[in-house]
Design a protein around this motif. Structure first.
Motif, short mmCIF file in Angstrom:
data_model
loop_
_atom_site.label_atom_id
_atom_site.label_comp_id
_atom_site.label_asym_id
_atom_site.label_seq_id
_atom_site.Cartn_x
_atom_site.Cartn_y
_atom_site.Cartn_z
N GLN A 180 -28.44 -8.19 13.21
CA GLN A 180 -28.00 -7.51 14.43
C GLN A 180 -29.16 -7.35 15.42
O GLN A 180 -28.98 -7.47 16.63
N TYR A 181 -30.38 -7.10 14.92
CA TYR A 181 -31.53 -7.06 15.83
C TYR A 181 -31.78 -8.43 16.46
O TYR A 181 -32.11 -8.53 17.65
N ARG A 203 -29.44 -9.04 19.16
CA ARG A 203 -29.77 -8.23 20.33
C ARG A 203 -31.05 -8.73 21.02
O ARG A 203 -31.50 -8.17 22.00
N ASP A 228 -34.19 -8.73 19.71
CA ASP A 228 -35.24 -7.74 19.46
C ASP A 228 -36.01 -8.15 18.20
O ASP A 228 -35.87 -7.54 17.14
N ASN A 279 -38.36 -5.39 16.13
CA ASN A 279 -37.66 -4.51 15.18
C ASN A 279 -37.07 -5.30 14.02
O ASN A 279 -36.97 -4.78 12.90
N ALA A 280 -36.69 -6.55 14.25
CA ALA A 280 -36.20 -7.39 13.16
C ALA A 280 -37.29 -7.61 12.12
O ALA A 280 -37.04 -7.56 10.91
N MET A 339 -35.92 2.75 9.57
CA MET A 339 -35.41 1.41 9.22
C MET A 339 -34.84 1.39 7.81
O MET A 339 -33.80 0.78 7.56
N ARG A 352 -31.39 2.75 7.84
CA ARG A 352 -30.38 1.80 8.33
C ARG A 352 -30.02 0.79 7.25
O ARG A 352 -28.85 0.44 7.07
N GLN A 397 -25.00 -11.37 13.76
CA GLN A 397 -25.62 -11.66 15.07
C GLN A 397 -24.61 -11.48 16.20
O GLN A 397 -24.95 -10.99 17.28
N GLY A 430 -24.29 -7.76 16.72
CA GLY A 430 -25.50 -7.24 17.35
C GLY A 430 -25.54 -7.55 18.83
O GLY A 430 -26.06 -6.77 19.64
N ILE A 444 -26.93 -0.51 14.53
CA ILE A 444 -28.19 -0.26 15.23
C ILE A 444 -27.94 0.26 16.64
O ILE A 444 -26.83 0.18 17.14
#
Length: 413
Positions: free
Chosen positions: A44-45, A48, A50, A53-54, A201, A204, A264, A267, A413
């Motif tokens: 999902q990161y 997005r 990102d 954060n991934a 993290m 999550r 994905q 996200g 997230i």
């Protein structure tokens, strides 16, 4: 291949290895569940856009699974005889001896298989499943070679198979960690030994991983309850069940790509693509499993003959495999591939409740009724028919959930 090779040591060795492998599958399901939680968050990161954060979530996943693996390894090493006696106390002494030595060596491999599972999940999150495929090919070759030396060369039986598993999983973990450091990876992980915990993290990951872990763990625990029933049918039934599971496991290919693709899409906030890709991927699983199921139905006899079982055990294995092949073709993807789309969106509490309820209300209850003398008296076949009933219930509920669209409302997230 483990199962084929250890058959040369006799049915007691096959039965002992298969009983422990069912316990090991429970442990590995926990690692896989945590890895799935990490893969959902990371996917999902990435969806997005990102990557920072991934990468952070990726490191936290490695720390989480390794810590869990060390704890479970310690418990298994200390209590392995108690666990085997509790679950399978009525098995024959030579089966118990094989199970004990195999449990010892494979428990030592828990930290390594946990790291491999997490690393493979991260590569799938990047859309690169080739790495884990080739890694798996290499380490399985290592496993076969070590098995051949120890089982055929030194006559070590179940202990040789356990050492082969341990060595191959050490190789797998080392390879996957080295490959994660490659500079071309979006999720490149450097300095993994410089531990820096990010509890937000980890939370999550555990939000997805714990319900998924409970689902998988209790599902496997239910299978152990059923396996304890099979042990009452004798060594032939235990061996036949082990062989049939080994062959059927090749056909039951999980839709692992579902987690990455749907994760994905969700996200990126595009649930329409998530629906479209889910339908496409389930269709592809039906196609691949359909081909394999037809082959398994037609080749069940020759495949089972590879394992040098008694005629009675071979006949039982062939019978249950052919029943399994028919329903693999019809409903397995809806029962086990489709819910991966729900998990990828964060709808893990629902999938957990359905899986646990169906396991205990349908698989276990129907297995006892169909297999025991006080019920239908079908023996091993009754256990496998109970499993098929469980598949049918799951598939119906998961299809209704998917069509309702409620799974799209969750936020990870």
């Amino acid at each position: 291949m483990d199962t084929v090779m250890v058959t040369t040591a006799g049915q007691a060795a096959v039965s002992g290895v298969s009983l422990v492998d069912n316990i090991n599958q429970l442990i590995i399901q926990i690692f896989s569940a945590l890895s799935t939680g990490g893969a959902v968050v990371v996917s999902q990161y990435l969806g997005r856009r990102d990557p920072e954060n991934a990468r952070t979530a990726s490191r936290q996943l490695l720390y989480t699974v390794f810590t869990m693996a060390i704890l479970l390894m310690a418990l298994a090493l200390v209590f392995r005889q108690h666990v085997l006696s509790l679950l399978f106390g009525n098995i024959e002494p030579d089966v118990m001896d094989s199970a004990l030595v195999y449990f010892l060596t494979t428990a030592l491999a828990y930290p390594f298989i946990s790291l491999y599972n997490a690393g493979a999940a991260l590569f799938r999150s990047m859309g690169n499943s080739k790495v884990s495929m080739f890694n798996s090919l290499i380490v399985n070759l290592v496993n076969v070679v070590v098995n051949a030396v120890l089982i055929y060369g030194f006559g070590m039986g179940a202990l040789g198979a356990g050492i082969g598993t341990l060595v191959s999983r050490i190789v797998a973990a080392v390879f996957i960690l080295i490959l994660l450091r490659h500079p071309d990876n979006v999720l490149r992980i450097d300095g993994v030994f410089h531990v820096h915990l990010r509890f937000d993290m980890i939370r999550r990951i555990l939000t997805i991983g714990i319900p998924n872990g409970l689902e998988n763990g209790l599902f496997q625990a239910g299978k152990l309850v059923v396996l304890s029933l099979i042990t009452t049918f004798g060594t032939n039934a235990v061996a036949a069940n082990a062989i049939a599971n080994s062959i059927a496991g090749v056909v039951n290919v999980p839709g692992l790509a579902m987690i990455t693709v749907v994760g994905q899409c969700m996200g990126a906030g595009d649930d329409r693509q998530a629906v479209a890709y889910t339908k496409k991927l389930v269709g592809l699983v039906y196609l691949s499993m359909g081909i394999l199921s037809i082959l398994m139905f037609c080749l069940a006899g020759p495949l089972c003959s590879l394992f040098a079982l008694t005629p009675e055990a071979t006949a039982m294995a062939v019978e249950v495999l052919r029943w399994c092949a028919v329903f693999d073709l019809l409903i397995w993807p809806l029962a086990f591939t489709l819910p991966n789309a729900l998990r990828a969106s964060g709808d893990v509490m629902f999938t957990m409740a359905v899986s646990m309820g169906s396991m205990f209300l349908f698989r276990i209850a129907s297995s006892y009724f169909l297999s025991c003398d006080w019920g239908m008296g079908l023996g091993l076949l009754g256990v496998w028919l109970g499993m098929i009933i469980d598949w049918g219930v799951r598939s119906l509920i998961f299809v209704l959930r998917f069509l309702s669209g409620r799974w799209k409302r969750h936020k990870v997230i």
